[in-house]
Design a protein around this motif. Structure first.
Motif, PDB file in Angstrom:
ATOM      1  N   CYS A  85      -2.230   1.423   4.283  1.00  0.00           N
ATOM      2  CA  CYS A  85      -1.764   0.806   3.486  1.00  0.00           C
ATOM      3  C   CYS A  85      -0.569   1.277   2.647  1.00  0.00           C
ATOM      4  CB  CYS A  85      -2.728   0.187   2.241  1.00  0.00           C
ATOM      5  SG  CYS A  85      -3.943  -0.819   2.729  1.00  0.00           S
ATOM      6  N   GLY A 100      -0.779  -2.435  -0.084  1.00  0.00           N
ATOM      7  CA  GLY A 100      -0.930  -3.580   0.875  1.00  0.00           C
ATOM      8  C   GLY A 100      -0.554  -3.268   2.238  1.00  0.00           C
ATOM      9  N   ILE A 110      -3.544  -7.340   0.065  1.00  0.00           N
ATOM     10  CA  ILE A 110      -3.245  -6.348  -0.943  1.00  0.00           C
ATOM     11  C   ILE A 110      -4.414  -5.951  -1.423  1.00  0.00           C
ATOM     12  CG2 ILE A 110      -2.473  -6.335  -3.460  1.00  0.00           C
ATOM     13  CD1 ILE A 110      -0.395  -8.574  -2.948  1.00  0.00           C
TER      14      ILE A 110
END
Length: 110
Positions: A85, A100, A110
């Motif tokens: 992420c 995210g 997210i």
């Protein structure tokens, strides 16, 4: 283009005495060159009255630095073993970061 932050004085009286603006170097670290998910993303934001910077290091750890009150150096606050992420934002007054991922298969998360 120089990849610096620019700090400027807002107080009119102080700005006459001191330099009105000066450059601040970003954190000194080795950025991840190529990763399918990180894509070199970084994030700069204000949280709890401190400037924070979030990016991946060369080992693909998500690192968070905070700029000291004197604006002289960055202090490493956290290093997360998370390479899937990317950094998005800092919460303005809580110790929360938003991360995210963009994926054609998964969509935006997210």
């Amino acid at each position: 283009m120089s990849r610096h932050l620019l700090r400027s004085m807002i107080d009119r009286e102080e700005s006459l005495i001191k330099d009105q603006a000066h450059a601040i170097d970003p954190p000194n670290f080795k950025v991840a060159k190529h990763s399918p998910n990180t894509k070199g993303y970084c994030c700069l934001g204000l949280s709890n009255d401190h400037i924070n910077f979030m990016a991946f290091d060369k080992e693909l750890n998500l690192c968070i630095w905070v700029l000291t009150d004197t604006c002289e150096y960055w202090s490493l606050r956290s290093r997360l073993s998370n390479n899937f992420c990317g950094p998005l934002a800092f919460h303005p007054y809580l110790d929360v970061v938003f991360i995210g991922i963009n994926s054609l298969r998964l969509g935006s998360l997210i």
